[in-house]
Write an enzyme that holds these catalytic residues in place. Structure first.
Site, PDB file in Angstrom:
ATOM      1  N   LYS A  37       0.839  -1.196   0.000  1.00 14.40           N
ATOM      2  CA  LYS A  37       0.000   0.000   0.000  1.00 14.40           C
ATOM      3  C   LYS A  37       0.885   1.261   0.000  1.00 14.40           C
ATOM      4  O   LYS A  37       2.105   1.163   0.064  1.00 14.40           O
ATOM      5  CB  LYS A  37      -0.934  -0.020   1.209  1.00 14.40           C
ATOM      6  CG  LYS A  37      -1.570  -1.378   1.479  1.00 14.40           C
ATOM      7  CD  LYS A  37      -2.502  -1.879   0.385  1.00 14.40           C
ATOM      8  CE  LYS A  37      -2.822  -3.320   0.670  1.00 14.40           C
ATOM      9  NZ  LYS A  37      -3.918  -3.957   0.101  1.00 14.40           N
TER      10      LYS A  37
HETATM   11  C1  LIG Z   1      -4.529  -5.246   1.017  1.00 17.85           C
HETATM   12  C2  LIG Z   1      -5.993  -5.388   1.079  1.00 17.85           C
HETATM   13  C3  LIG Z   1      -6.642  -5.945   2.184  1.00 17.85           C
HETATM   14  C4  LIG Z   1      -5.911  -6.593   3.327  1.00 17.85           C
HETATM   15  O1  LIG Z   1      -5.040  -5.750   4.008  1.00 17.85           O
HETATM   16  P1  LIG Z   1      -4.060  -6.371   5.114  1.00 17.85           P
HETATM   17  O2  LIG Z   1      -3.557  -5.165   5.851  1.00 17.85           O
HETATM   18  O3  LIG Z   1      -2.980  -7.099   4.382  1.00 17.85           O
HETATM   19  O4  LIG Z   1      -4.863  -7.264   5.980  1.00 17.85           O
HETATM   20  C5  LIG Z   1      -8.031  -5.955   2.217  1.00 17.85           C
HETATM   21  N1  LIG Z   1      -8.743  -5.461   1.186  1.00 17.85           N
HETATM   22  C6  LIG Z   1      -8.163  -4.931   0.090  1.00 17.85           C
HETATM   23  C7  LIG Z   1      -9.006  -4.381  -1.017  1.00 17.85           C
HETATM   24  C8  LIG Z   1      -6.761  -4.894  -0.008  1.00 17.85           C
HETATM   25  O5  LIG Z   1      -6.188  -4.402  -1.116  1.00 17.85           O
END
Ligand SMILES: *Cc1c(COP(=O)(O)O)cnc(C)c1O
Length: 384
Positions: free
Chosen positions: A187
């Site tokens: 992210k």
């Molecule tokens: C990355 C992501 C998640 C999960 O995030 P984590 O912090 O790895 O648990 C959930 N939903 C979407 C759309 C994502 O891109």
């Protein structure tokens, strides 16, 4: 034999971490307070301010944040929760972890977000929550979704990709009943693993706050500084340990201070990609939102099956051979083994999600790429 030319390697993503984050770790490391404490509290304050939302509660990941939010909303057996068919698998898994049923809805192929026309057809008397995803950092229209739903249906924004994004000036995570963000290294900003749930609802905030910490009525930090630190807290709920560490909190504070600059740079290169790639007729660049600020968590292009000289996977294979890492956009969750079997779903039931599952490519766009790197990606795509 002549030595091979040095090979350029461009990862799909790389966190923008450096000296400042390294220095920020000193305080919690040297003080010994490494679990949820003052650094997490500071990160939460800054985060809620930045996203203009009353409460921000740090958690161990976006997935655990989504889970907490659904639990706090009272989601359980017999309830239906609507999720897009094209998203990271966690969006659907957390619904099952609450004992409820995920109901898939198809997406809009241009925005990759859930289709409002499809959404209205999926709402039933059992619908408890809708989970719009701001996929790849482009906001779903929460106000428009709200207008379509009965008053008792709640909205949980899956804002995993949307730290710092906004629509019509309204920040992601500030309009739904609750929202969950991710700080996974893929992210825009990262704390290793990590997440944040936000809400303007005091009651939901209090339940999520307790549930992340075993159901305790006061946090360890509050207890430590309170008048009777030797007294154990009481427990109102059977909670979890979904806390963020203060090591992560310290890094998060620094990362958040860079957020605007990181998004600005991503946005600049997203525009540049669009200009440079528009001449490739087999490829469609992502549409940026006209009335929003996208965070550009990922740059996801669409390969037209009828115009492309080869399959999507062959294109990815060739790019990998040139040192350029790519990924499919994300999953059509209904086509993964578990969901396909459990709910007996055919791929064609969600044609747009199926199509995007097979035809999208995330190409490198992150804050550790040089102008030459971007130029190289464009050249290699053009030569296909
Ligand atoms: C990355 C992501 C998640 C999960 O995030 P984590 O912090 O790895 O648990 C959930 N939903 C979407 C759309 C994502 O891109």
């Amino acid at each position: 034999m002549a030595p091979l030319p040095p090979k350029r390697i461009i990862p799909i993503s790389q966190p923008a971490l450096g000296e400042e984050e390294w220095q920020a770790l000193r305080e919690p490391v040297l003080s010994g307070w490494v679990t949820q404490g003052p650094k997490v509290a500071e990160f939460e304050r800054q985060f809620s301010k930045h996203h203009r939302v009353k409460h921000a509660i740090a958690v161990s990941s976006c997935t655990t944040g989504l889970h907490l939010a659904l639990l706090a909303m009272g989601v359980g057996q017999g309830d239906e929760v609507i999720v897009p068919a094209f998203t990271w698998i966690a969006t659907a898994n957390v619904v099952l972890h609450c004992g409820a049923t995920p109901v898939f809805v198809d997406i809009d192929r241009l925005t990759y977000n859930l289709s409002l026309a499809e959404l209205v057809q999926k709402v039933t008397a059992r619908t408890k929550v809708v989970v719009p995803v701001h996929l790849f950092g482009r906001c779903s229209d929460i106000a428009a979704i709200r207008a379509l739903l009965p008053a008792d249906v709640k909205i949980l924004e899956d804002a995993a990709c949307a730290v710092g994004a906004s629509l019509r000036g309204i920040p992601a995570g500030s309009q739904g009943d609750a929202a969950a963000f991710s700080f996974h290294p893929r992210k825009v900003i990262t704390t290793g693993e990590g997440g944040m749930v936000t809400t303007n609802n005091d009651e939901l905030a209090e339940i999520m706050n307790q549930l992340r910490n075993h159901g305790a009525t006061v946090s360890e930090e509050q207890r430590h500084i309170g008048p009777k630190p030797y007294i154990l807290p009481d427990f109102n709920l059977p909670g979890y340990n979904y806390r963020m560490t203060d090591l992560q909190g310290a890094i998060g504070v620094v990362q958040l201070s860079k957020l605007e600059a990181l998004i600005k740079e991503r946005s600049k290169w997203a525009n540049w990609y669009k200009q440079r790639l528009s001449c490739i007729e087999w490829l469609r660049c992502p549409e940026e939102s006209i009335d929003g600020n996208d965070s550009w968590q990922a740059y996801v292009v669409y390969v037209y099956p009828d115009k492309s000289p080869m399959t999507r996977n062959d294109i990815m294979e060739i790019l990998l051979g040139k040192g350029i890492a790519t990924r499919p956009g994300t999953h059509a969750v209904h086509m993964t083994n578990f969901y396909r079997r459990k709910f007996n779903i055919r791929p064609e039931q969600f044609p747009n999600a199926m199509d995007c599952d097979g035809q999208t490519i995330a190409i490198p766009l992150h804050n550790n790429m040089s102008a030459q790197d971007y130029e190289y990606v464009v050249e290699q795509l053009k030569s296909i």
